[in-house]
Design an enzyme around this catalytic site. Structure first.
Site, PDB file in Angstrom:
ATOM      1  N   HIS A 161      50.168  36.329  43.044  1.00 28.26           N
ATOM      2  CA  HIS A 161      49.136  35.343  42.694  1.00 28.26           C
ATOM      3  C   HIS A 161      49.003  34.277  43.782  1.00 28.26           C
ATOM      4  O   HIS A 161      47.960  33.632  43.906  1.00 28.26           O
ATOM      5  CB  HIS A 161      49.488  34.697  41.352  1.00 28.26           C
ATOM      6  N   ASP A 370      35.000  52.337  42.129  1.00 27.32           N
ATOM      7  CA  ASP A 370      34.832  53.791  42.132  1.00 27.32           C
ATOM      8  C   ASP A 370      35.392  54.340  43.441  1.00 27.32           C
ATOM      9  O   ASP A 370      34.829  54.108  44.515  1.00 27.32           O
ATOM     10  CB  ASP A 370      33.346  54.135  41.987  1.00 27.32           C
TER      11      ASP A 370
END
Length: 434
Positions: A161, A370
Site C-alpha cells: 500500500h 482482460d
C-alpha cells in the site's frame, strides 16, 4: 459447512523488469501521503471463468507464460514495484523483482466462490504474506496464479500500500493486461511525481503509524446492492431536500447507520463516532492530475455523529454531502484530512469516539482487466483480518450496483447483518447466490 479442497503451490519465481531501471531512477521518493500509509498489502482477486463453448481459452502453460512475460515488460515502466522499501522514505528501484506464485486448487471455481467469505478458502487465493505487514526487504508486488479443476483461473494480486492506492492498482492491472494482449501501440505511461506534490518529511508525529487493535474477532462480509435497490434507497432519502443523490452517499449512509445501531444494541448505549471518507484527490488539485499518477493520492473527510438522533439515513446523507462539499472547497487551501490525521483523531479521542472508515473503489475499471481470454466474471478484495469498522465499496460487474465489503467486530456483525432496513436493500453473502 466449509468444503475441504486440495491446494498446492507448485511454482514460485521472481519476475524482474525486462529492461534494467536507469541509474537516474534508482531511488523513488515516497510522498508524505505514502509515508502515512500503513506498511501492509492491498489485494484483489480477479476470477476468470473458462467458457467450454469457446476454443479461445489457452492451456495453463500458455496462460502462465503470457502473464509472466507481460508482467516483466510492465515492470519496466512500473519499476518501483520491482524494488524494495527503505526506511519509509524511498523505494530502492534495484530490479530485485516481484514474486510470481502458481497454485492448483482441485475443485471447481464455483465451490470457492460459494464460500469465499471463509478465511481459509480466501487465503488459498492469495499469497500467505498478504495477511502480514510488508517484511523488511519483502516484495512490493506478489502475484498468485490459481488454476481450478474446472479449467478456470484466479489471479490474486498483492501490492504494498506504500506505493499503490486503488487507482494505481487499477491502472497497473489494465496496463499489464494490455501488454499481455500485445497492444504495443499504447505503452504504459505511469507518472511518479507524488513526492514533488507532497514532499516527504522526517520525524513528523502526523506520520506515526496507526495499528488497529486486533484483540477482537473481526468478520468481513459482503453485501450486494442491485441498481434497482439503490434507486429505491435514493427515493427514500430524496425528501431530505438533497438533489442528485449518489450511490456512494445513500449506500454509505445506510451501512454507517446500521453499524452504529449494531453497536448501540450490543453496548446498550449510544457512542459518538467519526466516519473517515477516503477521496481520490487526483481530480481535485488546481491542475487535475492524470489517473496514471502512481502512489497514494488519497485524503479523508470526516462525518461526525455526536447525538443519537443523528443516526437516521436522511441526516447521515446530509452530513456526507456537507462534508464532501466542505472538503472540496477547502482542499487546495488546507490539503484536507490525511490518513495519519485520522489515526490521530482516534488516538486523541481515546474511548470517547468510535472511528469508522469508508473507501469507494467504484468507477475504477477493474472489470476491464482482460489478459486476452475475456473480462473477469468477478473481482473481489481480501481484507486483512484486524481492520475493524471499515466499509469498502466496489462496482458490481454491471458498473451500476455496489458490492460492499463490511468489516466489523463479530458481535457487531451478528446484529448488523440482521438489520431489517439493511436486508430490505442488500443481499448478504452475494457470491453464494451466483
Amino acid at each position: 459447512m466449509e468444503t475441504l479442497v486440495q491446494f498446492q503451490v507448485f511454482s514460485e519465481t521472481i519476475i524482474k523488469p525486462s529492461s534494467p531501471t536507469p541509474i537516474s531512477f534508482r531511488y523513488h521518493k515516497l510522498s508524505s501521503i505514502d509515508q502515512s500509509i500503513q506498511n501492509v498489502y492491498g489485494s484483489m482477486a480477479f476470477f476468470y471463468q473458462k467458457s467450454h463453448a469457446s476454443d479461445d481459452w489457452p492451456p495453463n502453460e500458455i496462460i502462465s507464460q503470457v502473464l509472466q512475460i507481460a508482467l516483466s515488460k510492465t515492470l519496466t515502466y512500473y519499476y518501483p514495484m520491482a524494488g524494495r522499501l527503505l526506511n519509509n522514505l524511498f523505494v530502492d528501484c534495484n530490479d530485485t523483482g516481484a514474486q510470481f506464485i502458481e497454485a492448483r486448487i482441485q475443485c471447481p471455481m464455483s465451490e470457492i466462490l460459494k464460500q469465499y467469505s471463509h478465511s481459509q478458502l480466501k487465503e488459498q487465493i492469495f499469497p500467505r504474506s498478504l495477511f502480514s505487514c510488508v517484511p523488511e526487504g519483502g516484495s512490493l508486488l506478489i502475484v498468485q496464479l490459481n488454476y481450478f479443476g474446472c479449467g478456470s483461473i484466479a489471479v490474486g494480486v498483492c501490492t504494498a500500500h506504500k506505493v499503490a492506492d486503488a487507482s494505481t492498482i487499477s491502472t497497473f492491472m489494465n496496463d499489464w493486461a494490455a501488454m499481455a494482449r500485445r497492444e504495443s501501440s499504447d505503452f504504459p505511461s505511469p507518472h511518479f511525481n507524488g513526492a514533488s506534490l507532497f514532499p516527504p518529511v522526517l520525524n513528523d508525529p502526523k506520520l506515526v503509524q496507526y495499528n488497529p487493535p486486533n484483540s477482537e474477532t473481526i468478520v468481513t462480509k459482503r453485501f450486494l446492492f442491485h441498481a434497482s435497490k439503490i434507486e429505491e434507497l435514493k427515493a427514500m432519502a430524496a425528501d431530505s431536500g438533497l438533489n442528485n443523490l449518489t450511490r456512494y452517499e445513500v449506500v454509505t449512509a445506510l451501512i454507517y447507520s446500521c453499524a452504529i445501531c449494531a453497536t448501540m444494541m450490543n453496548t446498550g448505549s449510544f457512542r459518538p463516532s467519526i466516519l473517515a471518507n477516503a477521496v481520490n484527490i487526483r481530480s481535485l488539485t488546481i491542475s487535475p492530475l492524470p489517473q496514471k499518477y502512481v502512489g497514494n493520492f488519497v485524503r479523508f473527510f470526516p462525518v461526525c455523529v455526536t447525538l443519537d438522533d443523528e443516526v437516521g439515513l436522511k441526516i447521515l446523507v446530509h452530513k456526507l454531502r456537507d462534508g464532501k462539499i466542505k472538503f472540496h472547497n477547502e482542499f487546495n487551501e488546507i490539503g484536507g484530512m490525511s490518513g495519519g490525521e485520522v489515526a490521530m483523531v482516534k488516538g486523541n479521542e481515546g474511548n470517547n469516539f468510535d472511528v469508522y472508515y469508508c473507501s469507494s473503489l467504484c468507477t475504477f475499471p477493474f472489470y476491464d482487466v482482460d489478459f486476452g481470454w475475456g473480462r473477469p466474471s468477478l473481482v473481489c478484495l481480501a481484507a486483512r483480518g484486524e481492520v475493524m469498522n471499515t466499509f469498502i465499496l466496489m462496482d458490481m460487474e454491471d458498473g451500476i450496483g455496489i458490492d460492499a465489503h463490511v468489516m466489523l467486530k463479530q458481535v457487531d456483525m451478528c446484529v448488523f447483518e440482521r438489520n431489517e432496513l439493511l436486508r430490505s436493500f442488500a443481499y448478504s453473502d452475494p457470491i453464494s447466490r451466483m
